[in-house]
Each structure stands twice: as structure tokens, then as C-alpha cells.
Design a protein around this motif. Structure first.
Motif, PDB file in Angstrom:
ATOM      1  N   LYS A 149       0.832  -1.204   0.000  1.00 36.22           N
ATOM      2  CA  LYS A 149       0.000   0.000   0.000  1.00 36.22           C
ATOM      3  C   LYS A 149       0.870   1.258   0.000  1.00 36.22           C
ATOM      4  O   LYS A 149       1.790   1.392   0.806  1.00 36.22           O
ATOM      5  N   GLY A 150       0.584   2.159  -0.930  1.00 40.23           N
ATOM      6  CA  GLY A 150       1.326   3.410  -1.003  1.00 40.23           C
ATOM      7  C   GLY A 150       2.678   3.310  -1.668  1.00 40.23           C
ATOM      8  O   GLY A 150       3.376   4.313  -1.794  1.00 40.23           O
ATOM      9  N   GLN A 151       3.068   2.109  -2.099  1.00 41.01           N
ATOM     10  CA  GLN A 151       4.393   1.939  -2.695  1.00 41.01           C
ATOM     11  C   GLN A 151       4.358   1.662  -4.193  1.00 41.01           C
ATOM     12  O   GLN A 151       5.404   1.659  -4.842  1.00 41.01           O
ATOM     13  N   VAL A 152       3.163   1.400  -4.724  1.00 39.96           N
ATOM     14  CA  VAL A 152       3.052   1.140  -6.160  1.00 39.96           C
ATOM     15  C   VAL A 152       2.129   2.165  -6.791  1.00 39.96           C
ATOM     16  O   VAL A 152       1.179   2.648  -6.160  1.00 39.96           O
ATOM     17  N   TYR A 153       2.432   2.491  -8.035  1.00 38.33           N
ATOM     18  CA  TYR A 153       1.616   3.437  -8.791  1.00 38.33           C
ATOM     19  C   TYR A 153       0.322   2.779  -9.259  1.00 38.33           C
ATOM     20  O   TYR A 153      -0.736   3.391  -9.255  1.00 38.33           O
ATOM     21  N   SER A 154       0.439   1.508  -9.680  1.00 37.56           N
ATOM     22  CA  SER A 154      -0.729   0.805 -10.205  1.00 37.56           C
ATOM     23  C   SER A 154      -0.594  -0.685  -9.944  1.00 37.56           C
ATOM     24  O   SER A 154       0.500  -1.190  -9.694  1.00 37.56           O
ATOM     25  N   TRP A 155      -1.718  -1.380 -10.029  1.00 40.04           N
ATOM     26  CA  TRP A 155      -1.758  -2.841  -9.924  1.00 40.04           C
ATOM     27  C   TRP A 155      -2.371  -3.438 -11.183  1.00 40.04           C
ATOM     28  O   TRP A 155      -3.437  -2.996 -11.624  1.00 40.04           O
ATOM     29  N   ASP A 156      -1.720  -4.443 -11.759  1.00 36.49           N
ATOM     30  CA  ASP A 156      -2.406  -5.337 -12.687  1.00 36.49           C
ATOM     31  C   ASP A 156      -3.200  -6.301 -11.811  1.00 36.49           C
ATOM     32  O   ASP A 156      -2.695  -7.332 -11.370  1.00 36.49           O
ATOM     33  N   VAL A 157      -4.440  -5.942 -11.553  1.00 39.54           N
ATOM     34  CA  VAL A 157      -5.243  -6.709 -10.588  1.00 39.54           C
ATOM     35  C   VAL A 157      -5.610  -8.063 -11.182  1.00 39.54           C
ATOM     36  O   VAL A 157      -5.423  -9.106 -10.562  1.00 39.54           O
ATOM     37  N   VAL A 158      -6.148  -8.049 -12.393  1.00 42.47           N
ATOM     38  CA  VAL A 158      -6.534  -9.281 -13.081  1.00 42.47           C
ATOM     39  C   VAL A 158      -5.729  -9.361 -14.371  1.00 42.47           C
ATOM     40  O   VAL A 158      -5.687  -8.407 -15.153  1.00 42.47           O
ATOM     41  N   ASN A 159      -5.108 -10.496 -14.596  1.00 50.04           N
ATOM     42  CA  ASN A 159      -4.234 -10.686 -15.748  1.00 50.04           C
ATOM     43  C   ASN A 159      -4.804 -11.760 -16.679  1.00 50.04           C
ATOM     44  O   ASN A 159      -5.112 -12.869 -16.241  1.00 50.04           O
ATOM     45  N   GLU A 160      -5.008 -11.392 -17.941  1.00 43.91           N
ATOM     46  CA  GLU A 160      -5.350 -12.322 -19.021  1.00 43.91           C
ATOM     47  C   GLU A 160      -6.639 -13.114 -18.765  1.00 43.91           C
ATOM     48  O   GLU A 160      -6.647 -14.350 -18.734  1.00 43.91           O
ATOM     49  N   PRO A 161      -7.753 -12.424 -18.644  1.00 38.88           N
ATOM     50  CA  PRO A 161      -9.011 -13.148 -18.383  1.00 38.88           C
ATOM     51  C   PRO A 161      -9.660 -13.735 -19.626  1.00 38.88           C
ATOM     52  O   PRO A 161     -10.602 -14.536 -19.492  1.00 38.88           O
ATOM     53  N   PHE A 162      -9.188 -13.373 -20.838  1.00 37.61           N
ATOM     54  CA  PHE A 162      -9.907 -13.763 -22.048  1.00 37.61           C
ATOM     55  C   PHE A 162      -9.111 -14.721 -22.929  1.00 37.61           C
ATOM     56  O   PHE A 162      -7.879 -14.682 -22.971  1.00 37.61           O
ATOM     57  N   ASN A 163      -9.847 -15.566 -23.660  1.00 39.71           N
ATOM     58  CA  ASN A 163      -9.288 -16.309 -24.782  1.00 39.71           C
ATOM     59  C   ASN A 163      -9.201 -15.381 -25.990  1.00 39.71           C
ATOM     60  O   ASN A 163      -9.828 -14.315 -26.032  1.00 39.71           O
ATOM     61  N   ASP A 164      -8.475 -15.810 -27.019  1.00 40.56           N
ATOM     62  CA  ASP A 164      -8.300 -14.967 -28.196  1.00 40.56           C
ATOM     63  C   ASP A 164      -9.605 -14.717 -28.946  1.00 40.56           C
ATOM     64  O   ASP A 164      -9.724 -13.722 -29.673  1.00 40.56           O
ATOM     65  N   ASP A 165     -10.581 -15.595 -28.788  1.00 39.60           N
ATOM     66  CA  ASP A 165     -11.856 -15.391 -29.490  1.00 39.60           C
ATOM     67  C   ASP A 165     -12.812 -14.504 -28.703  1.00 39.60           C
ATOM     68  O   ASP A 165     -13.964 -14.290 -29.116  1.00 39.60           O
ATOM     69  N   GLY A 166     -12.363 -13.987 -27.571  1.00 37.05           N
ATOM     70  CA  GLY A 166     -13.187 -13.084 -26.788  1.00 37.05           C
ATOM     71  C   GLY A 166     -14.021 -13.749 -25.719  1.00 37.05           C
ATOM     72  O   GLY A 166     -14.718 -13.064 -24.955  1.00 37.05           O
ATOM     73  N   THR A 167     -13.969 -15.080 -25.630  1.00 40.04           N
ATOM     74  CA  THR A 167     -14.670 -15.771 -24.548  1.00 40.04           C
ATOM     75  C   THR A 167     -13.823 -15.716 -23.278  1.00 40.04           C
ATOM     76  O   THR A 167     -12.598 -15.525 -23.340  1.00 40.04           O
ATOM     77  N   TYR A 168     -14.474 -15.893 -22.151  1.00 35.01           N
ATOM     78  CA  TYR A 168     -13.725 -15.905 -20.896  1.00 35.01           C
ATOM     79  C   TYR A 168     -12.905 -17.186 -20.784  1.00 35.01           C
ATOM     80  O   TYR A 168     -13.349 -18.270 -21.155  1.00 35.01           O
ATOM     81  N   ARG A 169     -11.703 -17.026 -20.276  1.00 34.61           N
ATOM     82  CA  ARG A 169     -10.810 -18.161 -20.094  1.00 34.61           C
ATOM     83  C   ARG A 169     -11.393 -19.135 -19.065  1.00 34.61           C
ATOM     84  O   ARG A 169     -11.906 -18.715 -18.019  1.00 34.61           O
ATOM     85  N   SER A 170     -11.307 -20.433 -19.360  1.00 33.02           N
ATOM     86  CA  SER A 170     -11.732 -21.455 -18.411  1.00 33.02           C
ATOM     87  C   SER A 170     -10.574 -21.737 -17.469  1.00 33.02           C
ATOM     88  O   SER A 170      -9.540 -22.271 -17.876  1.00 33.02           O
ATOM     89  N   ASP A 171     -10.711 -21.343 -16.209  1.00 35.25           N
ATOM     90  CA  ASP A 171      -9.635 -21.541 -15.244  1.00 35.25           C
ATOM     91  C   ASP A 171     -10.220 -21.691 -13.850  1.00 35.25           C
ATOM     92  O   ASP A 171     -11.449 -21.747 -13.675  1.00 35.25           O
ATOM     93  N   LEU A 172      -9.357 -21.783 -12.871  1.00 41.00           N
ATOM     94  CA  LEU A 172      -9.791 -21.969 -11.494  1.00 41.00           C
ATOM     95  C   LEU A 172     -10.804 -20.915 -11.085  1.00 41.00           C
ATOM     96  O   LEU A 172     -11.819 -21.220 -10.435  1.00 41.00           O
ATOM     97  N   TRP A 173     -10.552 -19.673 -11.482  1.00 38.86           N
ATOM     98  CA  TRP A 173     -11.378 -18.562 -11.006  1.00 38.86           C
ATOM     99  C   TRP A 173     -12.750 -18.565 -11.663  1.00 38.86           C
ATOM    100  O   TRP A 173     -13.778 -18.542 -10.972  1.00 38.86           O
TER     101      TRP A 173
END
Length: 462
Positions: free
Chosen positions: A152-176
Motif C-alpha cells: 500500500k502506497g508503494q506502487v503506482y498501479s496494480w495489474d489486478v486481473v491478468n489475461e481473463p480472455f481467450n483470443d476469441d473473446g470468450t472468458y478463459r476457463s480456469d480456477l477462477w
């Protein structure tokens, strides 16, 4: 700097003093004083950054450049990911991430936190568990509260969620998504806002640089999150490009449509790879790609910065993932600026080129050996630093009893301690600045001392 960006950066008052100075310095340097990539970016109201990783931080020649005015932002490549920060459930480790943050803060560089939630690099305890939706939601929220809270207070930004999509625009099937549905993205963003209220919150993905199904999906996701009142401040466009696949379609227009939603955009993981060996034509295309990316960012007022995914081929991820590809970054494996590529970026940012002109004569040879005790594989990479040549012969000598077994990418021969390699029918032409690699297996007894002198076509190489 356009006033919306100044307002956003000024709002980050809770950053540490070092990071705050780095952010506000984006507007402080006049263009006339700019020469390095980050100085030029500052003059345009942006930052120019590099990713890094902990093993590299022990390389003093590397860190001298990483910590210089060339870069105003640092992204830790791996040390803030889940497997590094929570290797056992509820047991958190920040040693590696803290090292990167401390390096950046000591040099007035901002830090992009990367990444709180991803489908890869998850610890075994997490991927092997059978979690209910309630349990996994609690695990996700607890992880983000601890990691984002620690920084907290030490980073400018967070990549909170990384790579949620497949290339065809569908949501990636994963644990989440399999356990929580697509609502996990909103849950993660809300948890990050609670843990680090002043950090910019991003969703980050690849192959969304141009218009298409995947970028459309990201665009619709941002609109949906905004409609739900979920905090979202920016979208990260990774920018892992390859010259053999063509430049992304309508990149600037694509960035602009996201900016028009009221979010920041950033180029977060830029590199431009090619099928090796490099030659003048490929390098020219690569330089144009880098130019296009920089100009696209500069053409969008809410494009806040550009980060290359490490700055040197010495530590690039490309060769380990894409066999036969590489030479993707503005500095070569010897930490030297590539005149065409670095110069193109510098010029696109408004500079005068800034690269070191290529020598008009000479050659460079890089030698490495993979040694297993009684034998080794030698790899030599020849770079032509003079006029284009058609046909090459490399000569060097060993000091021990190394004996040639077999070679490839060249015709190898040995007479006593002297080794000769000549080109094959397909790799004899080397344009100025082009490189070729060849390898061979040797046996030996005693010591295996590397050769110290090389010559190509009778010219002694560096």
C-alpha cells in the motif's frame, strides 16, 4: 501534459515520497533537456519503463542501465505473483518483491504491481484444492488484502486481473471462472481498492492491442464493470508483438476507444520478436513496429506510459518460449543499444535517435558453453558490424585438448587446437548488424577454458 492526466497523477498523494517524486517528475523536465527514453517520455507526459526480475538484480552492469534515466517505471516480472507471495496458504513472502520495490524507490522510479490474480503461477495448495465458491472467494480476498496491503502506497498501479480472455473473446476457463463465474473480476478489483485505495487498478491482457474479438470483449467488460460501480482505472495492453504476424489493426483508435470510457491505457509488456537470424530487413520492420507503438500511445492523451518486458535480449523470455525466435528488445545480449531499434524509439518519442552508430568495419562474436564435465556444447554468435558480406569463415583456438565431435549451422573442422567454421549454403549472407549462431559438441579432459580471440574472414572480432 494534458490536464486530465495531470489531475490523475496529482491525486496519487498517498504514494511514498520517492514514488511520488517519480510520478510528478513526468511533467517537470523540459523537452530540450530530454535525451534518454524516459526523459523524452516525461516531456510527453508519460513514463518509459522496463520489467525486471530478481536474478537480474545481481548483474551490476545490467542494473546500472535499469536504474538510469532510461527508465522511470519498473515492473516486477514474477516476484509479486501468487506462487511467490503466498507459497503456502496464509503464509506470505515479500522478500523478492520488496527487493524490486526498494531498487525502484532508491532511484525515484515508480512501480507497476504485477499481478494479483492470474490463471498461471499459482501454488500447488491452491490448484489442488477442492474449493466451494465461498471458500475460493475468501481465499482471493485474503490474498489481495495481504499482498496489496503490504505494498500500500508503494506502487503506482496494480495489474489486478491478468489475461481473463481467450483470443476469441470468450472468458478463459480456469480456477477462477470455473468456480466463481466471471464475477471474480469484480471481486478482485473491489478487494484491491480496499487494500490500496490510491493505486490505479488495471486489467491486463495480450492480443488486445488492435481491434478484434478479444479487444471487443475487454471493452465490453470495462463498460460492464463501470455500470456496476466496480473500480477500474486502466487497461494494460501487453504488446507482445512479432513481425511475422503483422502489426495490430487500428492500434491508436483501439486505445482511444478505451480512453473514451474514462480509463487510462498503458503499454505494459512490450517486445517485438522475430524468427532468427536477424537481418537488415527484419530489423527495419521491428524498428517500425516500435515506432508505431510509441506513436499510438502518444496519440492518445490517456495513454500514460510504455513498459518493455525487460530491456535486453540477455534476459528476454522470448527464446525460452518461442523456439528459434528472439532479438526482441532495444538492447542486445551484451547490454549494448541496438542503433536501429533504440534509435527508432528515441526518435518516435521526440528525440534525435540517441543510438550509438554502428561501426563501419568489424565483427562481434559471443561465445558460450554448456559443459557437462567430459564434454560441452559450444555456441558462437557472429554479428557483422561492417558492410554486408556474402560468405564467412570463423576461426578461433582452444588452449586445452578439446576435440570436435559434430557441428551444425555451419561446416566445422579442427586442426590441432584451431577450429574453423564456415557458412552453409543458406546462412552465408550477413547484412550490416545481422547475426548468425552456430553450435558444436566437443569432448575434453582436464580444464575447459573458453577461447579468447576470434576472427571472421581474417578480421579480429570483439
Amino acid at each position: 501534459m494534458p490536464s486530465p492526466l495531470r489531475a490523475r497523477l496529482t491525486a496519487v498523494l498517498a504514494l511514498s515520497l520517492g514514488a511520488l517524486l517519480a510520478v510528478t517528475a513526468l511533467v517537470s523536465r523540459p523537452a530540450s533537456a530530454a535525451s534518454t527514453l524516459n526523459q523524452l517520455a516525461k516531456a510527453q507526459g508519460r513514463y518509459f519503463g522496463s520489467a525486471t526480475d530478481n536474478p537480474e538484480l545481481s548483474d551490476t552492469a545490467y542494473t546500472a542501465i535499469l536504474g538510469s534515466d532510461e527508465f522511470g517505471a519498473i515492473t516486477p516480472g514474477n516476484s509479486m505473483k501468487w506462487d511467490a507471495t503466498e507459497p503456502s496458504q496464509g503464509q506470505f513472502s515479500y522478500t523478492k518483491g520488496d527487493a524490486v520495490v526498494s531498487f525502484a524507490k532508491a532511484r525515484g522510479q515508480i512501480v507497476r504491481g504485477h499481478t494479483l490474480l492470474w490463471h498461471q503461477q499459482l501454488p500447488g495448495w491452491l490448484t489442488s484444492g477442492s474449493w466451494t465458491a465461498a471458500q475460493l472467494t475468501s481465499i482471493l480476498q485474503n490474498h489481495i488484502a495481504n499482498v496489496a496491503g503490504h505494498y500500500k502506497g508503494q506502487v503506482y498501479s496494480w495489474d489486478v486481473v491478468n489475461e481473463p480472455f481467450n483470443d476469441d473473446g470468450t472468458y478463459r476457463s480456469d480456477l477462477w471462472s470455473n468456480t466463481l463465474g466471471t464475477g471474480y473480476i469484480a471481486t478482485a478489483l473491489k478487494a484491491a481498492r480496499a487494500a490500496d485505495p490510491n493505486a490505479k487498478l488495471y486489467i491486463n491482457d495480450y492480443n488486445i492491442d488492435g481491434t478484434g474479438a478479444k479487444s471487443d470483449a475487454m471493452y465490453n467488460l470495462v463498460k460492464s464493470l463501470q455500470a456496476q460501480g466496480v473500480p477500474i482505472d486502466g487497461v494494460g495492453f501487453q504488446g507482445h508483438l512479432a513481425i511475422q504476424y503483422g502489426f495490430p489493426t487500428n492500434m491508436q483508435q483501439n486505445l482511444q476507444r478505451f480512453a473514451d470510457l474514462g480509463v487510462d491505457v498503458a503499454i505494459t509488456e512490450l517486445d517485438v520478436r522475430m524468427v532468427l537470424p536477424a537481418d537488415a530487413t527484419k530489423v527495419a520492420t521491428q524498428a517500425q513496429y516500435y515506432t508505431n507503438v510509441v506513436k499510438a500511445c502518444l496519440g492518445v492523451s490517456r495513454c500514460v506510459g510504455i513498459t518493455i518486458w525487460d530491456y535486453t535480449d540477455k534476459y528476454s523470455w522470448i527464446p525460452g518460449v518461442f523456439s528459434g525466435q528472439g532479438s526482441a528488445l532495444p538492447w542486445d545480449e551484451n547490454l549494448a543499444k541496438k542503433p536501429d531499434v533504440y534509435g527508432a524509439i528515441n526518435t518516435a518519442l521526440g528525440g534525435s535517435g540517441g543510438g550509438t552508430p554502428p561501426p563501419t568495419t568489424g565483427c562481434k562474436v559471443a561465445y558460450s558453453a554448456n559443459d557437462w564435465g567430459s564434454g560441452f556444447t559450444a555456441t558462437v554468435t557472429i554479428t557483422n558490424q561492417g558492410p554486408a558480406i556474402s560468405g564467412w569463415t570463423l576461426k578461433y583456438s582452444y588452449s586445452g585438448d578439446q576435440k570436435l565431435s559434430q557441428g551444425w549451422n555451419g561446416t566445422w573442422s579442427q586442426s590441432g587446437k584451431d577450429v574453423t567454421v564456415t557458412n552453409t549454403s543458406w546462412n552465408g549472407t550477413l547484412a550490416t548488424g545481422a547475426s548468425i549462431s552456430a553450435g558444436a559438441n566437443f569432448t575434453y579432459t582436464g580444464t575447459n577454458t573458453a577461447p579468447t580471440a576470434f576472427a571472421v574472414n581474417g578480421t579480429t572480432c570483439t
